[in-house]
Design a protein around this motif. Structure first.
Motif, short mmCIF file in Angstrom:
data_model
loop_
_atom_site.label_atom_id
_atom_site.label_comp_id
_atom_site.label_asym_id
_atom_site.label_seq_id
_atom_site.Cartn_x
_atom_site.Cartn_y
_atom_site.Cartn_z
N UNK A 415 0.76 -1.08 0.14
CA UNK A 415 -0.12 0.18 -0.07
C UNK A 415 0.67 1.14 0.09
N UNK A 416 0.29 2.23 -0.31
CA UNK A 416 0.99 3.63 -0.31
C UNK A 416 0.92 4.35 0.98
N UNK A 433 -1.60 -5.19 4.60
CA UNK A 433 -1.88 -4.68 5.75
C UNK A 433 -0.61 -4.19 6.62
N UNK A 434 0.57 -4.17 5.94
CA UNK A 434 1.81 -3.80 6.92
C UNK A 434 1.64 -2.10 7.00
N UNK A 435 2.02 -1.85 8.33
CA UNK A 435 1.97 -0.39 8.50
C UNK A 435 3.46 0.04 9.01
N UNK A 436 3.70 -0.61 10.08
CA UNK A 436 5.18 -0.10 10.53
C UNK A 436 6.27 -1.21 10.51
N UNK A 447 0.94 -13.56 0.68
CA UNK A 447 2.34 -13.67 1.58
C UNK A 447 2.43 -12.44 2.39
N UNK A 448 2.47 -12.63 3.93
CA UNK A 448 2.74 -11.88 4.76
C UNK A 448 1.43 -10.67 4.81
N UNK A 449 0.31 -11.50 4.43
CA UNK A 449 -0.62 -10.62 4.29
C UNK A 449 -1.48 -9.78 5.46
N UNK A 450 -1.26 -10.41 6.67
CA UNK A 450 -1.50 -9.82 8.08
C UNK A 450 -0.79 -9.03 8.81
N UNK A 451 0.66 -9.12 8.33
CA UNK A 451 1.71 -8.68 8.88
C UNK A 451 1.64 -7.00 9.12
N UNK A 452 1.45 -6.58 10.37
CA UNK A 452 1.47 -5.25 10.69
C UNK A 452 2.81 -4.41 11.10
N UNK A 453 3.29 -5.18 12.31
CA UNK A 453 4.55 -4.63 13.02
C UNK A 453 5.61 -5.57 12.60
N UNK A 454 5.51 -6.79 12.41
CA UNK A 454 6.72 -7.73 12.24
C UNK A 454 7.75 -7.36 11.08
N UNK A 468 1.27 -13.97 10.17
CA UNK A 468 2.23 -13.41 11.19
C UNK A 468 1.74 -11.75 11.12
N UNK A 469 1.74 -11.47 12.46
CA UNK A 469 1.13 -9.98 12.76
C UNK A 469 1.78 -9.57 13.96
N UNK A 470 2.32 -10.24 14.97
CA UNK A 470 2.70 -9.59 16.27
C UNK A 470 4.27 -9.01 16.20
N UNK A 471 4.59 -8.26 17.06
CA UNK A 471 5.82 -7.54 17.16
C UNK A 471 6.88 -8.64 17.28
N UNK A 472 6.65 -9.80 17.74
CA UNK A 472 7.90 -10.94 17.88
C UNK A 472 7.92 -11.50 16.53
N UNK A 473 7.21 -11.70 15.79
CA UNK A 473 6.88 -12.46 14.44
C UNK A 473 8.03 -11.52 13.41
#
Length: 899
Positions: A415-416, A433-436, A447-454, A468-473
């Motif tokens: 995403x932009x 869905x990546x944010x940070x 691939x990594x579709x749910x990742x936000x913080x990992x 994969x989504x959590x900060x530890x992932x």
């Protein structure tokens, strides 16, 4: 002279004639058969040349050669020479069978040596023709004459050297050692020694002589100096040398090699030879860089072959003849170049140039402007700037890239609006869905579709690291369809393959490579490589949380439940594993049936595949310690190295097997087998064997507490294959001890000797005669200098070959079986004892005769005294000295009545 005197004279004459007749009868007695003896005469002298005139022991020896070698026959006699040392003996008289006939059957020369007791052997003398008649053992005479008729001719004489050696001197040379015979001969055929004494025709012939001589092999009519009919093999360089040395004027070619064919000429109705000739020819003669070429020449019939123009240079480059053509549709020559579409130029002669028509083809080195739509069926690369940062297909973002923050997406990925940087995604909804999250790479739909913080994750494949989504992932790598699909918070995992680490949720530091590898594991520090490797208990639950396991291979540890510290390598390795620990399995089906066994090591297809609960076993090799599909093994502390080693074991423990098929049908305990197919067989008394050791290929044991070295004769090996060596690297017998290492020691040494194992039993013949041909010697060993007594193997071999061991060449002796000489000595002793008993009987008879002769001699002595008295009285009467004796003498009985 009165009657009494005549009577006395007649008595003395009769006694003299009777003695002479007896002596004559004794001297002219003819033996009924030729005795196996040789008459020999000479002069007896000691080593100082002094004549020996007293009775002494003398040994006579017969040899094959004038010098060296062992004696073929020997005999010791008591010799009584005359005052001048002359003696005559009968050789063989002291032997039970005289001189054996086989001593002269070969027809070779024999030499006689004389040795006085206590002194060195004297020079040998060549035996002449008479002794060789002994080989005609079935003939009592030769030409109707006794053997004595063939003794040395009168022209021969006997002489003695100052040292006492006796020499037979003949007016004719001694006979040759052998006679050469021919089996016919063909003219012009070179002879061939087919044996040492036979000459036959060879396959070689010769015609002519001198410079015109021609040798033929396989042909009787050679047409060249050497004419070979048939094939030939040259095991070395076949050289065709130069015809001479080059000069500044001209170089010299090599001798040629002709290859001749024959073609029929229909016009002349004759066959015409077609000759191709290879020849090395000089080039650049009388220059600083002289060289040569290999040329092909050709000639028809009797014409001298001429150069064809085809040649090979010193670097292998071909030179072609004028008018040479090459394969193709035409003669091979290029006649012109024509410019096609978008080209200009061309021509039919000389140097031809072609140019690109710039009005039809864009020039790559110039700026081109394309006004229409362009289609590129291939890759497009640009070294300059491509304008635009986002590309849409319709209204949907297709590709996006930026330098702040640096991210790049394509194929409807990303995403932009994200704040994370250094991300890359390609594929529908990848990293959408990546944010940070930062430093992520996602390739593949979802691939990594749910990742936000990992961060620092790599996902390649459909829905890899999907949850994969959590900060530890973080620090995860997933490659393959559904790889690490449910991982939510686990980190530092690596999954490569379809559904690899599929069910892991929070486990970390796992490695899975292969379809379904570690499919439902959620433990830590596990490694699974291979399709289905470590897939879990029946692939039904996800509660397997074992740690520190390694599974490599399809379905390795597939059904394992909570294992720890285990290693499985190979298809279905540790496949049935449940709660054991510290096992290592490498190979197809290795430890396949193990459930609770621990501390086992199995390497090889089906190694320890039948083990269920056994512990501390070590198996290396295909099918090592595998008892079969339907057998469960529970033995402990076994070690098997080699294909099918300990392959039949079930409950035995403490066994060790090294080598393919080693261990045999081992069901016992504490057995050791080393070598191919080495090990126990069925116990002779039934049951298993214990505490055994077998060493060597096919070594087998069937009784407990036994050690077997080397193979046993059976249907596989046929004969024993192993020789045991002590102190030697090349044992030549079943047991060989290095020479000079000393003798073994034991209470006794038993030898197989039962009548049950023997056939064709016969008493040894002529044992005493053979013993007399042997001799005991003292010697020093070359290797150690040790002084010993014994025999010489070669000498024993010429008499009793059965007790001598020979080298492989069948010529050089190696050993003597002293123990088996006992049989010969036993029979010789019996023969000698029989002779002694016969001699004792003869002595007793002779003693009786001597006592009778002594009594008779005493009577004769008394009678002689009586006669002497009477003779004296007669003398007195005759002289008239005593008249009273006349009456007394007359009254006595007549003198002629006394015998």
């Amino acid at each position: 002279m009165n009657s009494l005197t005549l009577k006395l004279a007649g008595l003395f004459v009769a006694m003299t004639l009777a003695g002479s007749a007896a002596a004559q009868n004794a001297s002219t007695a003819v033996p009924t058969s030729v005795p196996p003896m040789i008459s020999y005469a000479g002069v007896l002298r000691d080593s100082a040349g002094k004549v020996v005139a007293s009775t002494t022991g003398v040994t006579f020896l017969i040899y094959m050669d004038e010098q060296g070698g062992g004696p073929l026959w020997m005999e010791t006699q008591s010799v009584t020479p005359d005052k001048a040392g002359h003696f005559t003996v009968q050789l063989g008289a002291y032997s039970a069978h005289g001189i054996t006939s086989d001593l002269f059957q070969s027809g070779e020369a024999r030499w006689l040596a004389v040795q006085i007791a206590g002194e060195a052997e004297q020079a040998r003398v060549l035996l002449m023709s008479v002794p060789y008649a002994l080989k005609a053992a079935d003939a009592q005479t030769l030409g109707g004459l006794p053997a004595s008729a063939f003794l040395l001719a009168a022209s021969n004489r006997i002489s003695s050297s100052p040292t006492g050696s006796t020499t037979l001197v003949s007016s004719t040379p001694p006979p040759p050692a052998s006679t050469v015979t021919t089996n016919g001969g063909a003219a012009k055929t070179l002879p061939l020694f087919s044996t040492a004494t036979d000459i036959e025709n060879s396959a070689m012939t010769q015609t002519g002589s001198g410079a015109t001589a021609k040798i033929g092999i396989g042909t009787t009519a050679p047409v060249a100096t050497l004419d070979v009919k048939g094939s030939a093999i040259v095991r070395g360089t076949l050289a065709l040398p130069t015809t001479g040395n080059a000069t500044a004027t001209a170089g010299k070619s090599s001798q040629p090699e002709n290859l001749v064919a024959s073609a029929f000429n229909s016009s002349t109705a004759t066959a015409v030879n077609q000759t191709f000739q290879w020849k090395a020819e000089p080039a650049n003669n009388n220059t600083a860089n002289p060289s040569a070429v290999l040329s092909l020449l050709y000639g028809i019939g009797t014409n001298v072959p001429a150069d064809t123009g085809l040649r090979i240079g010193p670097k292998g480059l071909f030179g072609f003849a004028s008018g040479q053509t090459f394969p193709g549709t035409g003669p091979g020559a290029i006649t012109g170049v024509t410019a096609g579409a978008a080209l200009s130029g061309g021509g039919t002669t000389g140097s031809v140039t072609l140019n690109v028509d710039a009005t039809k083809v864009p020039l790559l080195g110039a700026n081109n402007v394309f006004t229409g739509n362009q289609t590129v069926n291939g890759n497009v690369a640009a070294t300059g700037v491509v304008s635009g940062s986002a590309y849409q297909i319709g209204s949907t973002l297709f590709a996006f890239g930026s330098t702040g923050p640096p991210n790049a997406f394509s194929g409807f990925a990303g995403n932009t609006t994200m704040f994370g940087d250094h991300n890359f995604a390609q594929g529908m909804q990848a990293l959408s869905a990546n944010t940070n999250g930062t430093y992520n790479s996602a390739i593949g739909n979802g691939a990594l579709v749910a990742n936000t913080l990992g961060g620092s994750n790599t996902a390649v494949g459909f829905q890899t690291l999907y949850a994969s989504s959590g900060t530890n992932a973080v620090d995860n790598t997933a490659i393959g369809f559904f790889a690490l699909y449910t991982n939510a918070s686990g980190g530092a995992n690596t999954a490569d393959g379809f559904e690899a680490l599929f069910a892991n949720v929070g486990g970390s530091n796992n490695v899975a490579d292969g379809s379904g590898a570690l499919g439902i594991f959620s433990g830590n520090y596990n490694t699974g490589l291979g399709a289905g490797a470590g897939a879990g208990a029946l692939l039904q639950t996800n509660d397997t949380v074992g740690d520190n396991n390694v599974a490599v291979g399809s379905q390795a540890m597939q059904e394992a439940q909570s294992p720890n510290n285990d290693t499985a390598i190979g298809f279905q390795a540790l496949d049935s594993y449940t709660t054991g620990a510290n096992n290592s399995a490498g190979g197809y089906g290795a430890l396949n049936a193990d459930t609770t066994g621990a501390s086992n090591n199995a390497y090889g297809a089906y190694a320890l595949a039948s083990n269920t609960t056994g512990n501390s076993n070590n198996a290396m090799g295909d099918f090592a310690m595998w008892a079969g599909y339907s057998v469960s093994t529970t033995g402990n502390q076994n070690t098997a190295v080699g294909d099918s080693a300990l392959g039949s074991i079930d409950t035995g423990s403490g066994n060790v097997a090294f080598g393919a098929n080693a261990g045999g049908a081992s069901t016992g305990f504490n057995n050791t087998a080393i070598g191919f197919s080495s090990g126990q067989i069925t116990k002779l008394t039934g049951g298993a064997v214990f505490n055994t050791t077998t060493v060597g290929a096919f070594a087998q044991v069937s009784e407990s507490n036994s050690v077997v070295l080397g193979s046993i004769a059976n249907s596989v090996t046929g004969t024993p294959q192993a020789y045991v060596g002590i102190g030697t690297s090349a044992p030549s017998n079943i047991l060989t001890i290095g020479q000079g290492l000393g003798a073994p020691i034991a209470d006794h040494w038993s030898v197989y000797s039962s009548r049950r194992w023997k056939t064709n039993i016969k008493t040894l013949p002529d044992a005493l005669a053979k013993v007399e041909r042997l001799r005991g010697v003292t010697y020093d060993l070359k290797a150690s200098g040790k002084h010993e007594v014994g025999v010489i193997a070669e000498e024993v071999g010429s008499v009793v070959p059965e007790v001598v061991g020979w080298e492989e060449n069948g010529k050089d002796a190696r050993s003597v079986d002293y123990a088996r000489l006992t049989a010969l000595l036993l029979e010789a002793s019996k023969q000698q004892q029989a002779m002694i008993r016969a001699q004792q009987r003869q002595i007793r008879t002779q003693q009786k005769q001597i006592r009778a002769q002594r009594a008779a001699a005493i009577g004769r002595k008394a009678r002689i005294a009586e006669l002497t008295t009477k003779v004296k009285a007669i003398h007195k009467v005759l002289r008239g000295q005593d008249t009273t004796a006349t009456a007394t003498l007359a009254a006595s009985r007549p003198l002629q009545n006394h015998r």
